[in-house]
Every structure is written in structure tokens, then in C-alpha cells.
Design a protein around this motif. Structure first.
Motif, PDB file in Angstrom:
ATOM      1  N   ASP A 111       0.724  -1.123   0.049  1.00 15.63           N
ATOM      2  CA  ASP A 111       0.059  -0.037   0.340  1.00 15.63           C
ATOM      3  C   ASP A 111       0.776   1.181  -0.153  1.00 15.63           C
ATOM      4  O   ASP A 111       1.923   1.144   0.514  1.00 15.63           O
ATOM      5  N   ILE A 112       0.271   2.370  -0.370  1.00 15.45           N
ATOM      6  CA  ILE A 112       1.197   3.629  -0.665  1.00 15.45           C
ATOM      7  C   ILE A 112       1.217   4.164   0.975  1.00 15.45           C
ATOM      8  O   ILE A 112       0.112   4.348   1.566  1.00 15.45           O
ATOM      9  N   GLN A 113       2.576   4.458   1.358  1.00 16.35           N
ATOM     10  CA  GLN A 113       2.695   5.034   2.672  1.00 16.35           C
ATOM     11  C   GLN A 113       3.543   6.518   2.299  1.00 16.35           C
ATOM     12  O   GLN A 113       3.987   6.516   1.232  1.00 16.35           O
ATOM     13  N   LEU A 114       3.662   7.333   3.383  1.00 15.57           N
ATOM     14  CA  LEU A 114       4.439   8.423   3.136  1.00 15.57           C
ATOM     15  C   LEU A 114       5.881   8.246   2.806  1.00 15.57           C
ATOM     16  O   LEU A 114       6.439   8.800   2.145  1.00 15.57           O
ATOM     17  N   SER A 115       6.222   7.078   3.167  1.00 18.48           N
ATOM     18  CA  SER A 115       7.698   6.820   2.975  1.00 18.48           C
ATOM     19  C   SER A 115       7.953   5.893   1.707  1.00 18.48           C
ATOM     20  O   SER A 115       9.050   5.678   1.347  1.00 18.48           O
ATOM     21  N   THR A 116       6.938   5.543   1.143  1.00 19.50           N
ATOM     22  CA  THR A 116       7.066   4.887  -0.075  1.00 19.50           C
ATOM     23  C   THR A 116       7.484   5.658  -1.273  1.00 19.50           C
ATOM     24  O   THR A 116       7.306   7.091  -1.252  1.00 19.50           O
ATOM     25  N   TYR A 117       8.238   5.003  -2.172  1.00 11.61           N
ATOM     26  CA  TYR A 117       8.666   5.823  -3.328  1.00 11.61           C
ATOM     27  C   TYR A 117       7.808   5.246  -4.341  1.00 11.61           C
ATOM     28  O   TYR A 117       7.470   3.857  -4.801  1.00 11.61           O
ATOM     29  N   LEU A 118       7.234   6.180  -5.192  1.00 10.05           N
ATOM     30  CA  LEU A 118       6.132   5.930  -6.162  1.00 10.05           C
ATOM     31  C   LEU A 118       7.030   5.736  -7.539  1.00 10.05           C
ATOM     32  O   LEU A 118       7.710   6.764  -8.037  1.00 10.05           O
ATOM     33  N   ASP A 119       6.771   4.821  -8.383  1.00 13.41           N
ATOM     34  CA  ASP A 119       7.267   4.710  -9.863  1.00 13.41           C
ATOM     35  C   ASP A 119       6.117   5.091 -10.761  1.00 13.41           C
ATOM     36  O   ASP A 119       5.476   4.286 -11.188  1.00 13.41           O
ATOM     37  N   VAL A 120       6.129   6.441 -11.519  1.00 10.77           N
ATOM     38  CA  VAL A 120       5.123   6.683 -12.254  1.00 10.77           C
ATOM     39  C   VAL A 120       5.965   7.297 -13.437  1.00 10.77           C
ATOM     40  O   VAL A 120       7.195   7.865 -13.291  1.00 10.77           O
ATOM     41  N   PRO A 121       5.439   7.495 -14.669  1.00  7.49           N
ATOM     42  CA  PRO A 121       6.201   8.360 -15.353  1.00  7.49           C
ATOM     43  C   PRO A 121       6.472   9.671 -15.062  1.00  7.49           C
ATOM     44  O   PRO A 121       5.664  10.391 -14.548  1.00  7.49           O
ATOM     45  N   ARG A 122       7.778  10.139 -15.408  1.00  6.38           N
ATOM     46  CA  ARG A 122       8.257  11.404 -14.747  1.00  6.38           C
ATOM     47  C   ARG A 122       7.084  12.379 -15.329  1.00  6.38           C
ATOM     48  O   ARG A 122       7.123  13.396 -14.606  1.00  6.38           O
ATOM     49  N   GLU A 123       6.836  12.673 -16.535  1.00  6.46           N
ATOM     50  CA  GLU A 123       5.925  13.649 -16.964  1.00  6.46           C
ATOM     51  C   GLU A 123       4.579  13.709 -16.187  1.00  6.46           C
ATOM     52  O   GLU A 123       3.871  14.605 -16.469  1.00  6.46           O
ATOM     53  N   PHE A 124       4.356  12.495 -15.448  1.00  8.18           N
ATOM     54  CA  PHE A 124       3.048  12.782 -14.647  1.00  8.18           C
ATOM     55  C   PHE A 124       3.114  13.392 -13.347  1.00  8.18           C
ATOM     56  O   PHE A 124       2.065  13.954 -12.794  1.00  8.18           O
ATOM     57  N   VAL A 125       4.513  13.657 -13.023  1.00 10.70           N
ATOM     58  CA  VAL A 125       4.781  14.055 -11.358  1.00 10.70           C
ATOM     59  C   VAL A 125       4.121  15.450 -11.126  1.00 10.70           C
ATOM     60  O   VAL A 125       3.375  15.444 -10.085  1.00 10.70           O
ATOM     61  N   THR A 126       4.350  16.464 -12.018  1.00  3.57           N
ATOM     62  CA  THR A 126       3.865  17.764 -11.779  1.00  3.57           C
ATOM     63  C   THR A 126       2.120  17.669 -11.923  1.00  3.57           C
ATOM     64  O   THR A 126       1.652  18.352 -10.989  1.00  3.57           O
ATOM     65  N   GLY A 127       1.859  16.972 -12.743  1.00  3.56           N
ATOM     66  CA  GLY A 127       0.258  16.675 -12.851  1.00  3.56           C
ATOM     67  C   GLY A 127      -0.356  16.291 -11.572  1.00  3.56           C
ATOM     68  O   GLY A 127      -1.289  16.687 -10.866  1.00  3.56           O
ATOM     69  N   ILE A 128       0.318  15.136 -10.967  1.00  2.00           N
ATOM     70  CA  ILE A 128      -0.217  14.537  -9.853  1.00  2.00           C
ATOM     71  C   ILE A 128      -0.185  15.604  -8.453  1.00  2.00           C
ATOM     72  O   ILE A 128      -0.880  15.747  -7.928  1.00  2.00           O
ATOM     73  N   ILE A 129       0.888  16.405  -8.439  1.00  2.00           N
ATOM     74  CA  ILE A 129       1.116  16.974  -7.278  1.00  2.00           C
ATOM     75  C   ILE A 129       0.101  18.397  -7.569  1.00  2.00           C
ATOM     76  O   ILE A 129      -0.193  18.638  -6.474  1.00  2.00           O
ATOM     77  N   SER A 130       0.080  19.026  -8.760  1.00  2.00           N
ATOM     78  CA  SER A 130      -0.667  19.988  -8.725  1.00  2.00           C
ATOM     79  C   SER A 130      -2.061  19.718  -8.673  1.00  2.00           C
ATOM     80  O   SER A 130      -2.962  20.524  -8.065  1.00  2.00           O
ATOM     81  N   ASN A 131      -2.648  18.507  -8.877  1.00  4.23           N
ATOM     82  CA  ASN A 131      -4.106  18.139  -8.937  1.00  4.23           C
ATOM     83  C   ASN A 131      -4.470  17.606  -7.380  1.00  4.23           C
ATOM     84  O   ASN A 131      -5.475  18.014  -6.935  1.00  4.23           O
ATOM     85  N   LEU A 132      -3.307  17.153  -6.644  1.00  3.11           N
ATOM     86  CA  LEU A 132      -3.563  16.794  -5.302  1.00  3.11           C
ATOM     87  C   LEU A 132      -3.664  18.140  -4.612  1.00  3.11           C
ATOM     88  O   LEU A 132      -4.299  18.258  -3.600  1.00  3.11           O
ATOM     89  N   ALA A 133      -2.828  19.388  -4.880  1.00  2.00           N
ATOM     90  CA  ALA A 133      -3.078  20.574  -4.231  1.00  2.00           C
ATOM     91  C   ALA A 133      -4.276  21.190  -4.376  1.00  2.00           C
ATOM     92  O   ALA A 133      -4.937  21.694  -3.369  1.00  2.00           O
TER      93      ALA A 133
END
Length: 219
Positions: A159-181
Motif C-alpha cells: 500500500d502507499i505510505q508517506l515513506s513509499t517511493y512511487l514509480d510513475v512516468p516522470r511527466e506525470f509528477v507535476t500533474g499529480i502534485i498540482s491536482n493533489l493541491a
């Protein structure tokens, strides 16, 4: 590969919530973590979660990571007990100074005009062989020090925890962060700025289009 805790911290930083940019408290981080899980499920993003691999080994030419247990009559050998799944950062530490080494492919390493010189290495080649991962360096070590190796472990989180390292396409990272915000903004009484709304909208379209095309290719 990005740590979930870093995604959460950057999401809070985008909202400029006082006191949360550097170190959100546990309850706030957990709230954002749960929202992140819902978001990834909703977007049908397939990902792997890895634990971080980190080792500090005495510097020498030909570092062996892993242990050989194929012959029970021989003692276990190797420079480190674990064998990493992959390595993405190697640092030579000597005299209180850290030197980041370029991790080269086999072809890139072969192209180096090697000479019999000693000094502070600037390049490394990783051979992913069994039962060891072997790391070679150029130039050879002319001073004493340690090698810090950072990468991914074979262990996968359930399961995802705060300490987990997430392996997703690099171009998705900014989108994930901004949409989470954008998702957590109302939870903290924050009106998201217009530039965040615009960025989140654009990146989610890109992510959903990429996911759609990936699914089409599977059919």
C-alpha cells in the motif's frame, strides 16, 4: 521515482499554506495521502511502489552488492547483504566532500579513453549480473573514502505510505502534485490560485490522454 512524502509537501507548498510547506504535520499529511490514493485510483494510473535502497561501502574498484548463497559449503561473500533492483545515484565521500559520479551505460563506459590513472573517480558502470551487482569506477581510487549507493530495493509495498517511493512516468509528477493541491485546498480553507487551476487542468488532460492511448494499445 519520487517519495510520496515529497509529493505531499510540494502540494502544500503550491497552496502556500502557512506552516505546511516544509514539514506538514502527520494528520494533514495522512489526509493528503488518502486523497492521493483516491486520485490515482480514479485516474487508473498503474504504478509500482518501491522501498529505497541505500548502502555505504568502503571505496574500492569492483564493489559487489549482494551475497552468494549458491554453494552452502562456502561462506557468504559480498560487500553488502542486499542486492538492489536498480541504482540511480552513486556518490564518493572523502575528506568531508561528496562527489556525485556519472552512472554510465556499458556503451558509454566503453567509450572512455581509459588510462592507468588514480584519483577521484567521476564515472561508474553498474553490471546487473547474478548473484551480485558489480560497480566499476574510473579513474581508480587514489584516495580513501566511502561510496554511497542509492537506488531501488526489490521489496514492493502493498500500500502507499508517506515513506513509499512511487514509480510513475516522470511527466506525470507535476500533474499529480498540482491536482493533489487542488483537491486538498478546500480541506484547509484555501482558495487555489488561478495559475494552479490552469496547470492542474492542463496536466490532468495530458495524463488521461496518455492513459487512454495506453489502454487502446493493449486492445
Amino acid at each position: 521515482m519520487i517519495q510520496v512524502n515529497e509529493i505531499v509537501k510540494q502540494a502544500f507548498a503550491m497552496l502556500n499554506v502557512f506552516g505546511y510547506q516544509e514539514n506538514p504535520d502527520f494528520n494533514s499529511s495522512t489526509l493528503a495521502l488518502n486523497q492521493l490514493k483516491y486520485m490515482l485510483d480514479e485516474w487508473s494510473i498503474r504504478y509500482f511502489t518501491y522501498k529505497k535502497f541505500e548502502a555505504l561501502v568502503t571505496a574500492k574498484q569492483g564493489i559487489l552488492l549482494g551475497t552468494d548463497t549458491t554453494n552452502p559449503l562456502l561462506p557468504v561473500s559480498g560487500d553488502y547483504a542486499e542486492r538492489p533492483a536498480s541504482i540511480n545515484q552513486i556518490t564518493f565521500e572523502s575528506g568531508g566532500i561528496n562527489y556525485d559520479l556519472a552512472v554510465k551505460t556499458y556503451e558509454e563506459y566503453r567509450q572512455i579513453q581509459m588510462q592507468n590513472v588514480f584519483g577521484i573517480p567521476d564515472s561508474a558502470y553498474v553490471l546487473y549480473d547474478m548473484p551480485y551487482v558489480t560497480i566499476y569506477f574510473y579513474p581508480s581510487f587514489g584516495v580513501a573514502g566511502n561510496i554511497r549507493i542509492i537506488g531501488r530495493d526489490y521489496m514492493i509495498e502493498d500500500d502507499i505510505q508517506l515513506s513509499t517511493y512511487l514509480d510513475v512516468p516522470r511527466e506525470f509528477v507535476t500533474g499529480i502534485i498540482s491536482n493533489l493541491a487542488l483537491q486538498i485546498a478546500p480541506m484547509f480553507g484555501v482558495t487555489p490560485p488561478q495559475d494552479l487551476i490552469t496547470r492542474a487542468s492542463a496536466t490532468i488532460r495530458h495524463i488521461k490522454h496518455s492513459q487512454l492511448m495506453k489502454n487502446v494499445k493493449r486492445l
